[in-house]
Each structure stands twice: as C-alpha cells, then as structure tokens.
Design a protein around this motif. Structure first.
Motif, PDB file in Angstrom:
ATOM      1  N   PHE A  65       6.323 -95.685  19.791  1.00 26.09           N
ATOM      2  CA  PHE A  65       6.834 -94.362  19.418  1.00 26.09           C
ATOM      3  C   PHE A  65       8.015 -94.527  18.477  1.00 26.09           C
ATOM      4  O   PHE A  65       8.901 -95.346  18.706  1.00 26.09           O
ATOM      5  CB  PHE A  65       7.264 -93.602  20.673  1.00 26.09           C
ATOM      6  CG  PHE A  65       7.916 -92.268  20.397  1.00 26.09           C
ATOM      7  CD1 PHE A  65       7.265 -91.305  19.641  1.00 26.09           C
ATOM      8  CD2 PHE A  65       9.178 -91.975  20.895  1.00 26.09           C
ATOM      9  CE1 PHE A  65       7.854 -90.078  19.377  1.00 26.09           C
ATOM     10  CE2 PHE A  65       9.780 -90.755  20.643  1.00 26.09           C
ATOM     11  CZ  PHE A  65       9.118 -89.798  19.888  1.00 26.09           C
ATOM     12  N   ASP A  66       8.035 -93.736  17.407  1.00 27.54           N
ATOM     13  CA  ASP A  66       9.115 -93.789  16.421  1.00 27.54           C
ATOM     14  C   ASP A  66       9.530 -92.360  16.085  1.00 27.54           C
ATOM     15  O   ASP A  66       8.714 -91.571  15.594  1.00 27.54           O
ATOM     16  CB  ASP A  66       8.626 -94.512  15.155  1.00 27.54           C
ATOM     17  CG  ASP A  66       9.742 -94.734  14.128  1.00 27.54           C
ATOM     18  OD1 ASP A  66      10.759 -94.025  14.176  1.00 27.54           O
ATOM     19  OD2 ASP A  66       9.578 -95.624  13.262  1.00 27.54           O
ATOM     20  N   ASP A  67      10.780 -92.025  16.379  1.00 27.44           N
ATOM     21  CA  ASP A  67      11.305 -90.718  15.980  1.00 27.44           C
ATOM     22  C   ASP A  67      12.566 -90.898  15.150  1.00 27.44           C
ATOM     23  O   ASP A  67      13.533 -90.153  15.285  1.00 27.44           O
ATOM     24  CB  ASP A  67      11.548 -89.816  17.192  1.00 27.44           C
ATOM     25  CG  ASP A  67      12.543 -90.400  18.188  1.00 27.44           C
ATOM     26  OD1 ASP A  67      12.881 -91.596  18.070  1.00 27.44           O
ATOM     27  OD2 ASP A  67      12.978 -89.659  19.095  1.00 27.44           O
ATOM     28  N   SER A  68      12.527 -91.905  14.277  1.00 30.32           N
ATOM     29  CA  SER A  68      13.654 -92.160  13.386  1.00 30.32           C
ATOM     30  C   SER A  68      13.809 -91.014  12.392  1.00 30.32           C
ATOM     31  O   SER A  68      12.921 -90.167  12.221  1.00 30.32           O
ATOM     32  CB  SER A  68      13.430 -93.473  12.629  1.00 30.32           C
ATOM     33  OG  SER A  68      12.263 -93.393  11.834  1.00 30.32           O
ATOM     34  N   ASP A  69      14.953 -90.985  11.712  1.00 30.84           N
ATOM     35  CA  ASP A  69      15.232 -89.904  10.766  1.00 30.84           C
ATOM     36  C   ASP A  69      14.180 -89.827   9.663  1.00 30.84           C
ATOM     37  O   ASP A  69      13.764 -88.736   9.259  1.00 30.84           O
ATOM     38  CB  ASP A  69      16.620 -90.101  10.150  1.00 30.84           C
ATOM     39  CG  ASP A  69      17.751 -89.872  11.151  1.00 30.84           C
ATOM     40  OD1 ASP A  69      17.475 -89.279  12.221  1.00 30.84           O
ATOM     41  OD2 ASP A  69      18.898 -90.280  10.863  1.00 30.84           O
ATOM     42  N   ALA A  70      13.755 -90.991   9.154  1.00 31.56           N
ATOM     43  CA  ALA A  70      12.768 -91.002   8.069  1.00 31.56           C
ATOM     44  C   ALA A  70      11.448 -90.388   8.527  1.00 31.56           C
ATOM     45  O   ALA A  70      10.813 -89.616   7.795  1.00 31.56           O
ATOM     46  CB  ALA A  70      12.539 -92.426   7.574  1.00 31.56           C
ATOM     47  N   VAL A  71      11.033 -90.721   9.741  1.00 30.42           N
ATOM     48  CA  VAL A  71       9.784 -90.177  10.278  1.00 30.42           C
ATOM     49  C   VAL A  71       9.905 -88.675  10.483  1.00 30.42           C
ATOM     50  O   VAL A  71       9.013 -87.896  10.099  1.00 30.42           O
ATOM     51  CB  VAL A  71       9.419 -90.886  11.597  1.00 30.42           C
ATOM     52  CG1 VAL A  71       8.283 -90.152  12.303  1.00 30.42           C
ATOM     53  CG2 VAL A  71       9.034 -92.329  11.337  1.00 30.42           C
ATOM     54  N   LEU A  72      10.993 -88.232  11.094  1.00 25.87           N
ATOM     55  CA  LEU A  72      11.165 -86.804  11.375  1.00 25.87           C
ATOM     56  C   LEU A  72      11.234 -85.986  10.086  1.00 25.87           C
ATOM     57  O   LEU A  72      10.683 -84.880  10.011  1.00 25.87           O
ATOM     58  CB  LEU A  72      12.405 -86.583  12.224  1.00 25.87           C
ATOM     59  CG  LEU A  72      12.310 -87.087  13.664  1.00 25.87           C
ATOM     60  CD1 LEU A  72      13.655 -86.980  14.358  1.00 25.87           C
ATOM     61  CD2 LEU A  72      11.249 -86.315  14.448  1.00 25.87           C
ATOM     62  N   GLU A  73      11.905 -86.516   9.078  1.00 28.97           N
ATOM     63  CA  GLU A  73      11.964 -85.816   7.791  1.00 28.97           C
ATOM     64  C   GLU A  73      10.555 -85.587   7.245  1.00 28.97           C
ATOM     65  O   GLU A  73      10.241 -84.505   6.738  1.00 28.97           O
ATOM     66  CB  GLU A  73      12.793 -86.623   6.803  1.00 28.97           C
ATOM     67  CG  GLU A  73      12.904 -85.974   5.431  1.00 28.97           C
ATOM     68  CD  GLU A  73      13.625 -86.865   4.435  1.00 28.97           C
ATOM     69  OE1 GLU A  73      14.509 -86.353   3.711  1.00 28.97           O
ATOM     70  OE2 GLU A  73      13.295 -88.069   4.366  1.00 28.97           O
ATOM     71  N   PHE A  74       9.701 -86.596   7.387  1.00 37.06           N
ATOM     72  CA  PHE A  74       8.333 -86.492   6.868  1.00 37.06           C
ATOM     73  C   PHE A  74       7.472 -85.550   7.708  1.00 37.06           C
ATOM     74  O   PHE A  74       6.803 -84.665   7.170  1.00 37.06           O
ATOM     75  CB  PHE A  74       7.701 -87.883   6.803  1.00 37.06           C
ATOM     76  CG  PHE A  74       6.335 -87.903   6.188  1.00 37.06           C
ATOM     77  CD1 PHE A  74       6.129 -87.490   4.883  1.00 37.06           C
ATOM     78  CD2 PHE A  74       5.234 -88.341   6.913  1.00 37.06           C
ATOM     79  CE1 PHE A  74       4.861 -87.505   4.308  1.00 37.06           C
ATOM     80  CE2 PHE A  74       3.970 -88.371   6.353  1.00 37.06           C
ATOM     81  CZ  PHE A  74       3.778 -87.950   5.038  1.00 37.06           C
ATOM     82  N   VAL A  75       7.475 -85.721   9.039  1.00 38.22           N
ATOM     83  CA  VAL A  75       6.580 -84.914   9.872  1.00 38.22           C
ATOM     84  C   VAL A  75       6.996 -83.448   9.904  1.00 38.22           C
ATOM     85  O   VAL A  75       6.168 -82.575  10.222  1.00 38.22           O
ATOM     86  CB  VAL A  75       6.473 -85.470  11.310  1.00 38.22           C
ATOM     87  CG1 VAL A  75       5.917 -86.876  11.300  1.00 38.22           C
ATOM     88  CG2 VAL A  75       7.802 -85.393  12.053  1.00 38.22           C
ATOM     89  N   ASN A  76       8.240 -83.158   9.570  1.00 36.36           N
ATOM     90  CA  ASN A  76       8.710 -81.771   9.545  1.00 36.36           C
ATOM     91  C   ASN A  76       8.552 -81.114   8.182  1.00 36.36           C
ATOM     92  O   ASN A  76       8.913 -79.945   8.009  1.00 36.36           O
ATOM     93  CB  ASN A  76      10.189 -81.708   9.953  1.00 36.36           C
ATOM     94  CG  ASN A  76      10.422 -82.093  11.391  1.00 36.36           C
ATOM     95  OD1 ASN A  76       9.523 -82.027  12.209  1.00 36.36           O
ATOM     96  ND2 ASN A  76      11.646 -82.488  11.709  1.00 36.36           N
ATOM     97  N   SER A  77       7.999 -81.828   7.220  1.00 33.42           N
ATOM     98  CA  SER A  77       8.041 -81.359   5.835  1.00 33.42           C
ATOM     99  C   SER A  77       6.865 -80.461   5.458  1.00 33.42           C
ATOM    100  O   SER A  77       5.807 -80.449   6.101  1.00 33.42           O
ATOM    101  CB  SER A  77       8.078 -82.562   4.882  1.00 33.42           C
ATOM    102  OG  SER A  77       6.830 -83.226   4.858  1.00 33.42           O
ATOM    103  N   ARG A  78       7.075 -79.733   4.379  1.00 39.49           N
ATOM    104  CA  ARG A  78       6.064 -78.812   3.851  1.00 39.49           C
ATOM    105  C   ARG A  78       4.811 -79.559   3.378  1.00 39.49           C
ATOM    106  O   ARG A  78       3.686 -79.087   3.531  1.00 39.49           O
ATOM    107  CB  ARG A  78       6.670 -78.026   2.690  1.00 39.49           C
ATOM    108  CG  ARG A  78       5.746 -76.966   2.075  1.00 39.49           C
ATOM    109  CD  ARG A  78       6.453 -76.247   0.931  1.00 39.49           C
ATOM    110  NE  ARG A  78       7.743 -75.717   1.344  1.00 39.49           N
ATOM    111  CZ  ARG A  78       7.916 -74.576   2.013  1.00 39.49           C
ATOM    112  NH1 ARG A  78       6.858 -73.841   2.340  1.00 39.49           N
ATOM    113  NH2 ARG A  78       9.132 -74.176   2.338  1.00 39.49           N
TER     114      ARG A  78
END
Length: 700
Positions: free
Chosen positions: A277-290
């Motif tokens: 599991f990875d919830d790093s900032d880079a991952v979250l920025e991507f999965v939350n994106s338009r």
C-alpha cells in the motif's frame, strides 16, 4: 515552488575514494552512487559499463574488456560479480554475423561466446548498446525527469530545446543489437555530443573518465529537473484535483478492508499474491486528479516501468466525499472481471504465432481516489518495487503533461516487450518458488523461543511473517534479527495483547495493509503458572483463562473473519501443551486453559472445513531452552512440584520421556511447518504431540 536546491541531485563522486580503487571497483562505485537515488534509476533499472584493458588469461596480452551490468542486477547494490565481462574484439566481430532486424534475437545467443575469463554472469540485452558506443565509460539510466521528456509527444523538439547539441535524440527502438548500431552511428556523426535521449525509454551518457561520465549523467538530469521546475511554475498537475484525500487513518482502514478481498480475487490455489500500500503525496496527487483515468489508460512509457506494472492499472471507482466502502466491495468482482477481459482482448489483438501463452490477466496496480495505490505481485519485494515503478511513471506523466502531451508506449510495442521470447526464457529460468511463497503467517508470541523458531521456519520456506508479541523490547530484537536474516520485506512486528479485542483486530488490519491479508495463524502466545488448587488465586485462574483461552479465541475468530473475506481458505495451528491432555500436579489453571485450547481447535476445525480453513494443534512438552515461560517463576514452581532443583528439570524431563530426548523450540516449529504446509493439506482437527513420548498424552 519547491526549493530548487533540494530538488537537484547531489554529485556524490569522491575523488579520494575513487583514486584508491581499481578500474572495475570504480565501475561498481559509479553504479552504486547512481543507483542510490531513485530519481536517477529505479530498482533493477539502467546499467553502466566500462571498457577496461586487462591481461588475457590465455595469451597474457592486454585486451579490451567490456564490463557491463549483468542481467537482473540492481545498480544500487551491485558488486563486482554482478557485471558481465566480454572481449570487445569479439563483440565488434558480431557485426559481421548480424542478419538484420528480423533476426535480432538470435544475436543474444552469441553473447556467451564473447565471455572474458569464464565469467558466469549472463550478459543483458543492453550489452550491444554499451559495446558500440565508442567511449570508454557509459551510463544508461531511467531518470524520471528525462523519461518525462522521452514520453512527451514532441520529445525530439523538447530535447533540442533543453539541451541543444549537447544531448541528442533517437526514436523508439526496442533494446537490442539494432539499437546498439543506432547509438554507434549517432556517436560517430555527433562526436561532441555527451549523450542521447531515447524516445519512451531513457538516457545514455558517456565520458572519457569514470568521473566525467558520472558527472555528465548527474548534470544532464539536473538540467532537466530545473527546466521542468521553471516550465511547471503556476500550473496544476494532472489538470488539478477533483477529489480530496481522506485522513491517513481512514486511508489505512480502507486499505485493510479492500486489500484482502482483492488479494483473494486475484490469487489462485497454490499461487497467492502479496500486496503493498502506498499513500505518498505523489500517489495521492495523481489519484485525486482530474486526468487520472485518461492518463492511467495510456499506460507507462519506459519498458522498465511497463514490465513491472503491466499494460495499465485498474482505477477503483470511489468518491472519497461519500466514502461508501461497501459499494466498492460489492463492485470489485465485476471491476476485476472487466480488467481480465480487457487484458485477454489486448493479448488476442497483439499476439504473434509464436507468442507465449497468456499470463496472469490480473492488474498489478490498483488506484483509488482519496486513498492511494495498492500493488500485488508474487512476492512482497516485487509488489513494493512495482509500486515504486508506478510512482516513477506518475512523475513522468506529471512532467510530460505539464509541458506537452504524455504518450504511453504503443500497445503493440508494449506487448512485444511483455511477451518477448527472450523475456519468457528469463521467466522460465527463475527458480521454483518455495513451499510457502506468497503466504502470510501471523505468529503470536512471536518474539519468544517457540514463536521465533516458528517464524524462522516459515520464513525459510518463503512466507512473510507478522510477529506479534506483548514484549516490545523482545519484539524489536526479534524483528531486527529476522529482518537481517531474511530481508526486511518479509517481516513485520506488531505489539499485541491477545486479550485486547480491539488490539487483535488492529493487528490483523496491520497485516492486511502490510502484506495484503493473512493465510496462516500460529496461536502461540502463552504464560504458565503452578500452585496447589487451594493456593490458586482467582487472579491466577483468570489470567490463564484470559491469555490461553480468551486470547486464542480472539485471534482465531479474527483470523476466520479475514479468511472468509479472502475466500482462499486458511490455516490455524494452535500451540497447546501436553498438559491439555495429561493432568499435572499443582497446575490446574494452566492445564484447564490448555485443554480449552485443544477443544476450541476441534470446534474451529468443524466450522472451518467447508471454507477450506484447516485447524490443527501441536502439543509441546518441556521445551525449556529459549522458552520465555521458563525464565520466570514457572521453572522454580515446577521444580518444587517434583521436589528437585531448577537446574535438574531439563534432565528430569528428558529421562521422563519415552524416547529419552530433549525437546527444543525448533522441534515445535517443524511440526507447525508441517501443519501449515500442503504436506498436511488433507488434515484438520488433528493433534501432533512433540514431547519425546508420553503415554499419558496419547490421543484416544
């Protein structure tokens, strides 16, 4: 904007250190410092080489030898034996055998004939790329900042704009002999160039000294990083955010709910997956994106990324503002079926007459808005590394889409790499998995003698192990010891009081997030007490019942719940005692609680059978060495019960046994392994006595 100094790569070259090294040692040094930063290259990615003059062991004359990273090595940790060595004159002679692009793969078969000094390290497919660059020192890296250029729609123009004539550009070509000839031609036609960007691939740089080559690599990457920073100023990555991350604890709780279910759906009997599991900032920025779904559908660009992460990830439909996890769980079977059908269609569209059979059609990468990324693979290290590769891919997509249009690897090219016959041959050469590979064991009392010996035995067979114990100091020591022996990817510690209902559930949730679930429970946490019945206080009675009965109930109940979520069966082994079958004087509380354990195991075996959950028991006796219960009052109490000195106990128990042998923690661990493995696949509800023989404890 980030601090530009903080985002630049440091030049780690140490002249004093390098001066004391041989040429091959300087190659190792250069490789290690390049591989130490994942912004330069990811695990196992890239390669380095040096052309070195050495004495031929046959003729005694000086010959030019190519030292190049061998197949399967990792730059960060590679040693001298990780490099292939080949005669340069023989490599150059191969040009006369090359019959053209249609016969490219046959050239790999000639590489062993070029081996210098009987080196057993296999040369990689990138060997011709290094051999034919007419410079002594060559680096081939996969930096995020460079691949962002290489994966842009107008990558050639961007390369020229950023680097001018210093760094050239070549169109996409699968690694191999032809690309090696292209690189040679480029170098000869552009003698002042210091490197080249390979479209959808990576960076080649070179120099006349090891330091110059290394510095060029670092400087080129830093120039790209700086350019992207200036170009991206004020721009929102991936079209901006359309979802908001849930709090960290909520993200982890959702991962604990979903990962065992996904794991169960993508695992097969005998072939189980492990998760990360990875919830790093880079991952979250991507999965939350338009632009999440649009970019994810394009897949990765660099071949190294693609081979680790598959054609594309699976995006889980989830609105973090509503956080309806039950709906996600209900939708998972169809989402996974749709992905598998899409993968099969991709295979059918792209396959050739001689393509290997379709492989596992499940996704490797799972992206969830507001939560993060799950990755699954055959082992924990590969699951973790696959996640790291996709983070690299995210960084590439961020860079490319901020200055141009991101372009993934064309589908047919991606297929031709994934199902490359040379890659298939490499897969077929891999060693057979160990008997517990892909399985996750949860061992209570894991820092004690029997628990730690059991963890060692299961780790030796390839299992990942969660060691749970209430003794934090012993737990830290055991974790350090096992991590050093078997690798940090394989072991996780959790502080656990088995009588704490909430704590037990939390510990299994940790196992789910760290590894993807649980397959094997070894319920071993224990205490001991000894006193005549009239001196047995209620607190002593309750403590035995709490730890040895309630504790076993709580950890097995939670295991059942998790096993049923995974729907791939499960395995429980209770560590009970000879005293659960044979009464002992002055130990009523202990013996009664151990008898409860044995009967609980029988009840669970009845309930678990229809779900392929096996439950068995190991009954030790007189395991003194390494056992924590013998370090306290129990040792003195049992000696008093038999009217002897504590130091005489082990010999007393040995002589008392029918076989006249002592019993050690490793003996118990061997029985646990038998019951946890497929060797006992048709056994449940059974008891194995490991007591060197005691007629009183024969099961009847």
């Amino acid at each position: 904007m980030p601090d530009t100094n903080a985002t630049r790569l440091a030049n780690l070259w140490d002249d004093a250190r390098a001066a004391a090294m041989s040429e091959p040692e300087r190659l190792v040094y250069r490789s290690n410092i390049l591989g130490s930063d994942k912004r330069v290259t990811n695990y196992g990615g890239g390669n380095t080489s040096s052309k070195i003059m050495q004495k031929d062991p046959l003729t005694g004359t000086e010959v030019e030898v190519l030292w190049v990273k061998g197949s399967g090595g990792d730059s960060a940790s590679i040693k001298l034996d990780g490099f292939a060595t080949l005669y340069m004159d023989k490599l150059r002679a191969l040009k006369g055998l090359y019959r053209g692009l249609a016969y490219e793969d046959e050239m790999v078969g000639y590489l062993p004939h070029c081996t210098f000094n009987l080196n057993p390290r296999a040369a990689s497919i990138d060997t011709p790329l290094h051999a034919y660059v007419p410079r002594a020192y060559v680096d081939h890296m996969h930096p995020d900042a460079i691949i962002a250029i290489a994966a842009a729609k107008d990558s050639q123009a961007l390369t020229s704009r950023i680097f001018g004539d210093e760094i050239g550009w070549l169109p996409w070509k699968r690694p191999g002999f032809e690309l090696g000839l292209w690189l040679e031609k480029f170098c000869l036609e552009n003698p002042s160039a210091k490197g080249v960007v390979l479209e959808s691939h990576g960076l080649f740089t070179w120099g006349d000294t090891p330091k110059a080559c290394y510095s060029t690599t670092i400087d080129t990457i830093n120039k790209a990083i700086g350019w992207f920073e200036s170009e991206a100023r004020g721009k929102s990555a991936f079209g901006g955010a359309v979802a908001t991350s849930l709090p960290a604890d909520d993200r982890r709780a959702i991962a604990a709910q979903l990962m065992p279910r996904i794991r169960g759906m993508i695992s097969q009997q005998g072939v189980r997956k492990l998760g990360h599991f990875d919830d790093s900032d880079a991952v979250l920025e991507f999965v939350n994106s338009r632009h999440l779904r649009d970019l994810a559908a394009l897949g990765t660009s660099c071949p190294d990324h693609f081979l680790r992460t598959k054609i594309r990830p699976l995006v889980i439909d989830f609105d973090p503002a509503k956080a309806d996890v039950d709906t996600v769980i209900a939708a998972l079977p169809k989402a996974l079926d749709d992905y598998r059908a899409g993968y099969q269609a991709y295979y059918d569209r792209c396959k050739h007459a001689d393509s290997p059979a379709v492989r596992d059609p499940n996704a490797v990468v799972y992206l969830m808005p507001g939560v993060g990324m799950f990755t699954f693979a055959a082992d924990k290290a590969t699951a973790r590394i696959s996640g790291e590769f996709y983070v690299n891919a995210i960084n590439v997509m961020r860079g490319a889409s901020s200055v141009s249009t991101y372009v993934g690897l064309p589908e047919q090219e991606a297929f031709d790499i994934e199902y490359w016959l040379l890659e298939e041959a490499k897969l077929q050469r891999m060693p057979k998995p160990k008997s517990l590979a892909g399985q996750i064991a949860f061992v209570t009392g894991g820092a004690g003698g029997i628990g730690k010996a059991t963890a060692v035995r299961l780790l030796r067979e390839g299992a990942c192990v969660v060691i749970a114990d209430i003794d934090e100091a012993a737990l830290a020591t055991a974790h350090d010891e096992l991590g050093k022996a078997f690798g940090k990817d394989f072991v996780r510690p959790v502080r656990l009081d088995v009588t704490d209902e909430t704590g037990v559930a939390s510990a299994y949730a940790d196992s789910a997030v760290e590894f993807g679930g649980t397959d094997i429970l070894v319920s071993n946490a224990g205490i001991s007490s000894s006193a005549p019945i009239e001196d047995t206080e209620l607190a002593m009675w309750n403590r035995n019942m709490d730890i040895l009965a309630k504790g076993y109930f709580l950890v097995s109940r939670e295991a059942f719940r998790l096993f049923k979520q995974q729907q791939i069966g499960g395995n429980i082994v209770f560590i009970a005692s000879k005293n659960g079958l044979a009464a002992s004087p002055n130990a009523a509380a202990y013996c009664t609680a151990k008898a409860a354990e044995i009967h609980l195991a029988r009840c669970l075996a009845l309930e678990g059978a229809e779900h392929q959950i096996r439950v068995n028991t190991v009954n030790p006796d007189a395991v003194l060495r390494g056992s924590k219960i013998w370090t306290g009052e129990w040792r003195e109490q049992r000696a008093a019960a038999y009217s002897m000195q504590p130091d005489d106990l082990e010999e007393h128990y040995r002589k008392r046994s029918m076989l006249k042998r002592s019993v050690f923690p490793e003996d118990i661990a061997e029985a646990v392994y038998f019951l946890a493995s497929d060797m006992s696949a048709k056994s449940t509800g059974n008891i194995i006595n490991v007591d060197a023989g005691n007629a009183q404890s024969f099961t009847r």
